[in-house]
Write an enzyme that holds these catalytic residues in place. Structure first.
Site, PDB file in Angstrom:
ATOM      1  N   ASP A  47      10.934   3.792   8.023  1.00  0.00           N
ATOM      2  CA  ASP A  47      10.549   4.783   7.075  1.00  0.00           C
ATOM      3  C   ASP A  47      11.579   4.600   5.947  1.00  0.00           C
ATOM      4  O   ASP A  47      12.955   4.338   6.328  1.00  0.00           O
ATOM      5  CB  ASP A  47      10.636   5.991   7.504  1.00  0.00           C
ATOM      6  CG  ASP A  47       9.822   7.080   6.601  1.00  0.00           C
ATOM      7  OD1 ASP A  47       9.123   6.803   5.634  1.00  0.00           O
ATOM      8  OD2 ASP A  47       9.904   8.323   7.126  1.00  0.00           O
ATOM      9  N   HIS A  55       8.876  -1.098  -0.614  1.00  0.00           N
ATOM     10  CA  HIS A  55       8.249  -2.080   0.295  1.00  0.00           C
ATOM     11  C   HIS A  55       8.491  -3.377   0.427  1.00  0.00           C
ATOM     12  O   HIS A  55       8.623  -3.884   1.430  1.00  0.00           O
ATOM     13  CB  HIS A  55       6.690  -1.813   0.039  1.00  0.00           C
ATOM     14  CG  HIS A  55       6.340  -0.285   0.391  1.00  0.00           C
ATOM     15  ND1 HIS A  55       6.502   0.449   0.999  1.00  0.00           N
ATOM     16  CD2 HIS A  55       5.344   0.319  -0.610  1.00  0.00           C
ATOM     17  CE1 HIS A  55       6.224   1.428   1.056  1.00  0.00           C
ATOM     18  NE2 HIS A  55       5.118   1.660   0.149  1.00  0.00           N
ATOM     19  N   ARG A  90      13.729   5.502  14.472  1.00  0.00           N
ATOM     20  CA  ARG A  90      13.185   5.827  13.060  1.00  0.00           C
ATOM     21  C   ARG A  90      14.482   5.903  12.025  1.00  0.00           C
ATOM     22  O   ARG A  90      15.352   6.355  12.347  1.00  0.00           O
ATOM     23  CB  ARG A  90      12.738   7.175  13.331  1.00  0.00           C
ATOM     24  CG  ARG A  90      11.973   7.631  11.818  1.00  0.00           C
ATOM     25  CD  ARG A  90      10.913   8.842  12.114  1.00  0.00           C
ATOM     26  NE  ARG A  90      10.328   8.911  10.665  1.00  0.00           N
ATOM     27  CZ  ARG A  90       9.204   9.432  10.711  1.00  0.00           C
ATOM     28  NH1 ARG A  90       8.473   9.734  11.682  1.00  0.00           N
ATOM     29  NH2 ARG A  90       8.649   9.484   9.273  1.00  0.00           N
ATOM     30  N   ARG A  96      -2.471   7.867   0.679  1.00  0.00           N
ATOM     31  CA  ARG A  96      -1.577   7.336  -0.438  1.00  0.00           C
ATOM     32  C   ARG A  96      -2.509   6.947  -1.564  1.00  0.00           C
ATOM     33  O   ARG A  96      -3.941   6.478  -1.383  1.00  0.00           O
ATOM     34  CB  ARG A  96      -0.708   6.494  -0.039  1.00  0.00           C
ATOM     35  CG  ARG A  96       0.431   6.913   1.243  1.00  0.00           C
ATOM     36  CD  ARG A  96       1.577   5.938   1.226  1.00  0.00           C
ATOM     37  NE  ARG A  96       2.597   6.606   2.353  1.00  0.00           N
ATOM     38  CZ  ARG A  96       3.722   6.273   2.628  1.00  0.00           C
ATOM     39  NH1 ARG A  96       4.094   5.116   1.876  1.00  0.00           N
ATOM     40  NH2 ARG A  96       4.546   6.841   3.425  1.00  0.00           N
ATOM     41  N   ARG A 115      10.780  12.968  13.355  1.00  0.00           N
ATOM     42  CA  ARG A 115       9.263  13.396  13.916  1.00  0.00           C
ATOM     43  C   ARG A 115       8.791  11.826  14.363  1.00  0.00           C
ATOM     44  O   ARG A 115       9.257  10.855  13.945  1.00  0.00           O
ATOM     45  CB  ARG A 115       8.471  13.905  12.876  1.00  0.00           C
ATOM     46  CG  ARG A 115       8.232  13.271  11.503  1.00  0.00           C
ATOM     47  CD  ARG A 115       7.500  13.973  10.450  1.00  0.00           C
ATOM     48  NE  ARG A 115       7.795  13.404   8.997  1.00  0.00           N
ATOM     49  CZ  ARG A 115       8.529  13.865   8.225  1.00  0.00           C
ATOM     50  NH1 ARG A 115       9.157  15.225   8.605  1.00  0.00           N
ATOM     51  NH2 ARG A 115       8.748  13.346   6.956  1.00  0.00           N
ATOM     52  N   GLU A 145      -2.622   8.227   8.737  1.00  0.00           N
ATOM     53  CA  GLU A 145      -2.429   8.947   7.699  1.00  0.00           C
ATOM     54  C   GLU A 145      -2.153   8.291   6.278  1.00  0.00           C
ATOM     55  O   GLU A 145      -2.033   8.991   5.185  1.00  0.00           O
ATOM     56  CB  GLU A 145      -1.591   9.964   7.970  1.00  0.00           C
ATOM     57  CG  GLU A 145      -1.645  10.798   9.226  1.00  0.00           C
ATOM     58  CD  GLU A 145      -1.818  10.298  10.347  1.00  0.00           C
ATOM     59  OE1 GLU A 145      -1.298   9.269  10.701  1.00  0.00           O
ATOM     60  OE2 GLU A 145      -2.653  10.918  11.251  1.00  0.00           O
ATOM     61  N   ASN A 146      -1.506   7.032   6.396  1.00  0.00           N
ATOM     62  CA  ASN A 146      -1.066   6.365   5.244  1.00  0.00           C
ATOM     63  C   ASN A 146      -2.464   6.043   4.229  1.00  0.00           C
ATOM     64  O   ASN A 146      -2.026   5.666   3.001  1.00  0.00           O
ATOM     65  CB  ASN A 146      -0.346   5.206   5.547  1.00  0.00           C
ATOM     66  CG  ASN A 146       0.909   5.467   5.869  1.00  0.00           C
ATOM     67  OD1 ASN A 146       1.723   4.602   6.561  1.00  0.00           O
ATOM     68  ND2 ASN A 146       1.657   6.474   5.325  1.00  0.00           N
ATOM     69  N   TRP A 147      -3.845   6.183   4.604  1.00  0.00           N
ATOM     70  CA  TRP A 147      -4.944   6.097   3.807  1.00  0.00           C
ATOM     71  C   TRP A 147      -4.858   6.773   2.806  1.00  0.00           C
ATOM     72  O   TRP A 147      -5.626   6.772   1.728  1.00  0.00           O
ATOM     73  CB  TRP A 147      -5.753   5.802   4.610  1.00  0.00           C
ATOM     74  CG  TRP A 147      -6.066   4.714   5.542  1.00  0.00           C
ATOM     75  CD1 TRP A 147      -6.215   4.680   6.887  1.00  0.00           C
ATOM     76  CD2 TRP A 147      -6.427   3.360   5.135  1.00  0.00           C
ATOM     77  NE1 TRP A 147      -6.434   3.303   7.202  1.00  0.00           N
ATOM     78  CE2 TRP A 147      -6.452   2.516   6.245  1.00  0.00           C
ATOM     79  CE3 TRP A 147      -6.229   2.716   3.796  1.00  0.00           C
ATOM     80  CZ2 TRP A 147      -6.760   1.062   6.265  1.00  0.00           C
ATOM     81  CZ3 TRP A 147      -6.774   1.356   3.929  1.00  0.00           C
ATOM     82  CH2 TRP A 147      -6.760   0.340   5.092  1.00  0.00           C
TER      83      TRP A 147
HETATM   84  C1  IPE Z   1       5.346   6.955   9.287  1.00  0.00           C
HETATM   85  O1  IPE Z   1       6.139   6.935   7.945  1.00  0.00           O
HETATM   86  C2  IPE Z   1       4.443   5.635   9.163  1.00  0.00           C
HETATM   87  C3  IPE Z   1       5.135   4.188   9.052  1.00  0.00           C
HETATM   88  C4  IPE Z   1       6.425   4.024   8.942  1.00  0.00           C
HETATM   89  C5  IPE Z   1       4.185   3.506   8.870  1.00  0.00           C
HETATM   90  P1  IPE Z   1       5.537   8.091   6.968  1.00  0.00           P
HETATM   91  O2  IPE Z   1       6.480   8.321   5.975  1.00  0.00           O
HETATM   92  O3  IPE Z   1       3.899   7.771   6.616  1.00  0.00           O
HETATM   93  O4  IPE Z   1       5.500   9.245   7.896  1.00  0.00           O
HETATM   94  P2  IPE Z   1       5.645  10.930   7.321  1.00  0.00           P
HETATM   95  O5  IPE Z   1       4.914  11.233   6.098  1.00  0.00           O
HETATM   96  O6  IPE Z   1       7.176  10.863   6.907  1.00  0.00           O
HETATM   97  O7  IPE Z   1       5.587  11.698   8.591  1.00  0.00           O
HETATM   98  C1  IPE Z   2       7.697   3.671   4.979  1.00  0.00           C
HETATM   99  O1  IPE Z   2       8.358   3.948   3.577  1.00  0.00           O
HETATM  100  C2  IPE Z   2       6.739   2.565   4.844  1.00  0.00           C
HETATM  101  C3  IPE Z   2       5.288   2.951   5.018  1.00  0.00           C
HETATM  102  C4  IPE Z   2       4.995   4.010   5.585  1.00  0.00           C
HETATM  103  C5  IPE Z   2       4.088   1.993   4.804  1.00  0.00           C
HETATM  104  P1  IPE Z   2       7.689   5.097   2.975  1.00  0.00           P
HETATM  105  O2  IPE Z   2       6.703   4.532   2.040  1.00  0.00           O
HETATM  106  O3  IPE Z   2       7.255   6.232   3.814  1.00  0.00           O
HETATM  107  O4  IPE Z   2       8.934   5.717   2.271  1.00  0.00           O
HETATM  108  P2  IPE Z   2       9.374   7.390   1.991  1.00  0.00           P
HETATM  109  O5  IPE Z   2       9.230   8.101   3.347  1.00  0.00           O
HETATM  110  O6  IPE Z   2       8.406   7.703   0.905  1.00  0.00           O
HETATM  111  O7  IPE Z   2      10.527   6.911   1.575  1.00  0.00           O
HETATM  112 MG    MG Z   3       8.070   7.728   4.588  1.00  0.00          MG
END
Ligand code: IPE
Ligand code: IPE
Ligand code: MG
Length: 247
Positions: free
Chosen positions: A25, A42, A193, A76, A199, A72-74
């Site tokens: 993350d 990324h 993490r 975005r 979390r 949940e990332n869907w």
């Molecule tokens: C968790 O990160 C998911 C991945 C690392 C793929 P997120 O950034 O999506 O999680 P939240 O929103 O902080 O819970």
């Molecule tokens: C983790 O980085 C990668 C994925 C969840 C795909 P983030 O994109 O969640 O980065 P932050 O949390 O917004 O900094």
């Molecule tokens: Mg994140």
């Protein structure tokens, strides 16, 4: 060779976790700090993935599981999702050779059928090309959600009961684990993490029941081999009691 590499890193080769899971993350915040597009974060994150895979393989970690994209990332923006998919494809194509050379098997967990067709194809090709490798199992969690996985396993078990393949009394912890994506894998002993969030974000909910958790404030693109090995050292110093009294 491998135990030597672990010792050189200051680690006890016989006390390494067999399975390390990572919530990668902080890519977006890394980019934001530099006034860059999130996608740049990324891209740099992909370099850290390469490093962690190599560093794990070198010291003899058996299973490495990386959370790359959650259910949940869907939610975005479309542009970020498609950039992530392109990056994933590029990563797989460029890494296939390195995976093969290092005897690493690629495994995927998650709702793969939700991924774009072309990404699914590259995933299948890479998994197939590395299927016989037994040096390390690299699992990418893609379109993965822990609750969805548990529900999927429960559904499959219910079907099995309905068809008479198993009896209701066969539904127990051990049997249940066989219906999960991670069937046959040991549970993660260490969960890392990055980016300082305390979390689990729907990651491996069933499997992390007794994992040691390590949260570092470091953003994923800034995560180094040195820090990784220090976390492993910290893991080796912890007393894992599993509910018992100290020995
Ligand atoms: C968790 O990160 C998911 C991945 C690392 C793929 P997120 O950034 O999506 O999680 P939240 O929103 O902080 O819970
Ligand atoms: C983790 O980085 C990668 C994925 C969840 C795909 P983030 O994109 O969640 O980065 P932050 O949390 O917004 O900094
Ligand atoms: Mg994140």
């Amino acid at each position: 060779m491998k135990s030597e590499a672990a010792e050189n890193a200051g680690l006890n080769p016989s006390k390494l976790p067999s399975h390390v899971a990572v919530i990668m993350d902080g890519n977006g915040r890394w980019a934001k700090k530099r006034v860059l597009n999130r996608v740049k974060g990324h891209e740099r994150g992909a370099d850290t993935v390469r490093m962690v895979v190599r560093a794990s393989r070198e010291i003899g970690i058996r299973y490495l599981t990386l959370y790359a994209f959650s259910t949940e990332n869907w939610q975005r923006p479309e542009t970020e999702i498609s950039a992530l998919m392109t990056l994933l494809k590029r990563f797989l194509t460029s890494e296939t050779r390195e995976l093969a050379e290092n005897n690493i098997r690629l495994n995927i967990i998650g709702e793969i059928e939700r991924l774009p067709e072309d990404v699914q194809q590259v995933l299948e090709q890479t998994a197939e090309a590395t299927r016989e490798n037994d040096g390390m199992c690299l699992t990418l969690a893609l379109s993965y959600g822990g609750r969805a996985e548990i529900a999927m396993a429960a559904r499959a078990m219910a079907e099995a009961v309905k068809d008479g393949r198993i009896a209701p009394e066969d539904v127990g912890q051990e049997n249940f684990a066989k219906y999960m994506y991670t069937s046959g894998m040991p549970d993660p002993e260490l969960l890392i993490r990055t980016s300082g969030e305390f979390r689990v974000s729907n990651f491996l909910l069933w499997q992390i029941a007794y994992a040691e958790i390590f949260v570092t404030p470091t953003l994923w693109p800034d995560f180094t081999r040195e820090e990784y090995y220090n976390i492993l050292k910290n893991f080796q110093e912890r007393e894992r009691r599993f509910g018992r009294v100290p020995s």
